[in-house]
Design an enzyme around this catalytic site. Structure first.
Site, PDB file in Angstrom:
ATOM      1  N   GLU A  27      -4.170  90.326  19.755  1.00 63.71           N
ATOM      2  CA  GLU A  27      -4.557  90.433  21.163  1.00 63.71           C
ATOM      3  C   GLU A  27      -5.282  91.746  21.432  1.00 63.71           C
ATOM      4  OE1 GLU A  27      -0.553  88.236  20.925  1.00 63.71           O
ATOM      5  OE2 GLU A  27      -1.514  89.935  19.938  1.00 63.71           O
ATOM      6  N   CYS A  83       1.481  94.173  23.308  1.00 63.50           N
ATOM      7  CA  CYS A  83       0.393  93.308  23.772  1.00 63.50           C
ATOM      8  C   CYS A  83       0.676  92.773  25.171  1.00 63.50           C
ATOM      9  CB  CYS A  83       0.165  92.175  22.774  1.00 63.50           C
ATOM     10  SG  CYS A  83      -0.395  92.794  21.161  1.00 63.50           S
ATOM     11  N   ASP A 138       5.570  94.062  10.407  1.00 63.19           N
ATOM     12  CA  ASP A 138       4.839  93.789  11.634  1.00 63.19           C
ATOM     13  C   ASP A 138       5.766  93.686  12.837  1.00 63.19           C
ATOM     14  OD1 ASP A 138       2.161  93.240  12.770  1.00 63.19           O
ATOM     15  OD2 ASP A 138       3.104  91.363  13.365  1.00 63.19           O
ATOM     16  N   SER A 186       3.334  84.200  20.290  1.00 59.48           N
ATOM     17  CA  SER A 186       3.845  84.846  21.496  1.00 59.48           C
ATOM     18  C   SER A 186       3.666  86.363  21.404  1.00 59.48           C
ATOM     19  CB  SER A 186       5.329  84.493  21.665  1.00 59.48           C
ATOM     20  OG  SER A 186       5.831  85.025  22.858  1.00 59.48           O
ATOM     21  N   ASN A 211      -5.415  89.898  14.098  1.00 60.34           N
ATOM     22  CA  ASN A 211      -4.575  90.993  13.669  1.00 60.34           C
ATOM     23  C   ASN A 211      -5.268  91.708  12.505  1.00 60.34           C
ATOM     24  OD1 ASN A 211      -2.401  92.356  12.085  1.00 60.34           O
ATOM     25  ND2 ASN A 211      -1.123  91.545  13.719  1.00 60.34           N
ATOM     26  N   CYS A 261       3.877  90.375  21.499  1.00 62.75           N
ATOM     27  CA  CYS A 261       4.903  91.413  21.431  1.00 62.75           C
ATOM     28  C   CYS A 261       4.872  92.227  22.734  1.00 62.75           C
ATOM     29  CB  CYS A 261       4.637  92.320  20.231  1.00 62.75           C
ATOM     30  SG  CYS A 261       3.205  93.412  20.454  1.00 62.75           S
ATOM     31  N   HIS A 279      -3.040  94.642  16.690  1.00 55.71           N
ATOM     32  CA  HIS A 279      -2.560  93.257  16.772  1.00 55.71           C
ATOM     33  C   HIS A 279      -3.718  92.351  17.207  1.00 55.71           C
ATOM     34  CE1 HIS A 279       2.023  94.116  17.183  1.00 55.71           C
ATOM     35  NE2 HIS A 279       1.462  94.884  16.260  1.00 55.71           N
TER      36      HIS A 279
END
Length: 165
Positions: free
Chosen positions: A72, A100, A160, A95, A59, A97, A70
């Site tokens: 990912e 992503c 975030d 996990s 991130n 969002c 982010h």
């Protein structure tokens, strides 16, 4: 005898995959630590194909002033252009969002290994509903780092997740 042998082989393959999944999650965790140490949100990700790391990222929202950066997304950007993503496994410490998750589905990533979903439930069901195999590890290190960050920087965490927890 063959049935028992086949079951043993499948069991050993599953154990090897789990060990490998935990090893790659350690690399994603290292990326999350980098972000934390840089003053950012501690989420890290690693893309793996055929047992080899293709890209990693973390991130960078705070560091780059980019709300879409982010963990990912940074990892996928670092992989560069690819013709296909269906042989990729994406490892992420938290996990994903919806942004992503949508990117994972858009690019056809078929397998995602998630470090934890207790800090943020994310969109695992969305991924599964779109044909993505999801393995949730509930990794204690990933969770502990995120808890520490949330305790230290609740303002940044709220920024975030923007109330989406």
């Amino acid at each position: 005898m063959t049935d028992q042998s086949d079951r043993t082989d499948r069991s050993n393959q599953k154990k090897n995959t789990m060990n490998t999944d935990h090893e790659f999650m350690r690399l994603a965790y290292d990326e999350a630590r980098k972000s934390y140490e840089e003053g950012g949100v501690p989420v890290g990700a690693v893309m793996v194909e055929e047992g080899k790391v293709v890209a990693s990222g973390h991130n960078r929202r705070v560091q780059d002033g980019d709300p879409t950066s982010h963990g990912e997304m940074d990892c996928i950007r670092n992989a560069g252009r690819r013709a296909r993503y269906d042989s990729i496994t994406l490892y992420t410490t938290l996990s994903p969002c919806m942004m992503c998750s949508g990117t994972i589905v858009q690019f056809g990533i078929k397998r995602v290994v998630v470090g934890e979903d207790r800090s943020f439930t994310g969109n695992i069901r969305f991924l599964q509903d779109h044909g993505v195999e999801v393995l949730l590890l509930q990794d204690e290190q990933c969770e502990a780092l995120m808890r520490k960050f949330i305790r230290e920087r609740p303002d940044l965490w709220d920024e975030d997740i923007a109330g989406n927890d």
